[in-house]
Design an enzyme around this catalytic site. Structure first.
Site, PDB file in Angstrom:
ATOM      1  N   ILE A 124      51.687  95.125  63.907  1.00 14.98           N
ATOM      2  CA  ILE A 124      51.181  94.970  65.224  1.00 14.98           C
ATOM      3  C   ILE A 124      51.900  93.598  65.648  1.00 14.98           C
ATOM      4  CG2 ILE A 124      49.872  94.938  67.129  1.00 14.98           C
ATOM      5  CD1 ILE A 124      47.863  96.505  65.018  1.00 14.98           C
ATOM      6  N   CYS A 125      52.655  93.591  66.708  1.00 13.46           N
ATOM      7  CA  CYS A 125      53.185  92.363  67.149  1.00 13.46           C
ATOM      8  C   CYS A 125      52.087  92.214  68.426  1.00 13.46           C
ATOM      9  CB  CYS A 125      54.615  92.472  67.605  1.00 13.46           C
ATOM     10  SG  CYS A 125      55.192  90.895  68.415  1.00 13.46           S
ATOM     11  N   LEU A 126      51.181  91.257  68.482  1.00 13.46           N
ATOM     12  CA  LEU A 126      50.260  90.940  69.643  1.00 13.46           C
ATOM     13  C   LEU A 126      50.152  89.296  69.627  1.00 13.46           C
ATOM     14  CD1 LEU A 126      48.760  91.826  72.226  1.00 13.46           C
ATOM     15  CD2 LEU A 126      47.073  92.370  70.670  1.00 13.46           C
TER      16      LEU A 126
END
Length: 185
Positions: free
Chosen positions: A115-117
């Site tokens: 996940i890219c957060l």
């Protein structure tokens, strides 16, 4: 539900009646992380977005939980997306580790669950990464927002999905719907 909270309260109540050596031994067994989690989980459950549901497979392990996000708008409407969250011992100095368990066609989530957060990054160039002032509530709201206002095609982790959207929005939508039918019901 919060059996760890009950344990912490019971331990605090017993502290006064024990010798100081036994009391310090009891304190050592309950980590700072677990004390924080008791408070944060209660706050999280009281302020959960209506599209999210939290599940604790073992109520004595508040540091491991699953989140289900069921978006009610946008490309991912109708899907049910599972996330696994593990809160490390060094929490709240480091962010929780989160992985998407549902296969998804998304510019900010890989098909393998990365996940890219920004708030899940320990170090961030733009200053929006993890900070000790952040909580599990921020993480859940951030994950929920990846399906609406934080959906980011300009800074993707899954470059192929972002390029697909740029090239053919309708075909992108069709592939998202196909993934939802196959993996997110």
């Amino acid at each position: 539900m919060l059996t760890l909270a009950s344990k912490l309260k019971r331990d605090d109540g017993l502290k006064g009646s024990r010798t100081s050596a036994t009391a310090s031994d009891s304190t050592r067994r309950v980590s700072v992380r677990d004390r924080l989690l008791v408070k944060e989980v209660a706050e999280l459950e009281a302020n959960l977005p209506c599209t999210c549901k939290v599940h604790f497979p073992d109520p004595n392990k508040l540091h491991c939980f699953q989140l289900t996000v069921t978006p009610d708008e946008g490309y991912y409407q109708g899907g049910k997306f599972q996330f696994e969250t593990e809160v490390p011992d060094a929490y709240n100095m480091v962010p929780p580790k989160v992985r998407c368990l549902t296969r998804i066609w998304h510019p900010n989530i890989t098909e393998t669950g990365e996940i890219c957060l920004s708030l899940l990054r320990e170090h961030s160039i733009d200053g929006t990464g993890w900070a000790p002032t952040r909580t599990l509530k921020d993480v859940v709201w951030g994950l929920n927002s990846l399906f609406t206002d934080l959906l980011n095609f300009d800074d993707p982790l899954n470059i192929e999905a972002a390029e697909h959207h740029l090239r053919d929005k309708e075909d992108f939508r069709n592939k998202v719907e196909d993934y939802i039918k196959r993996y997110a019901r």
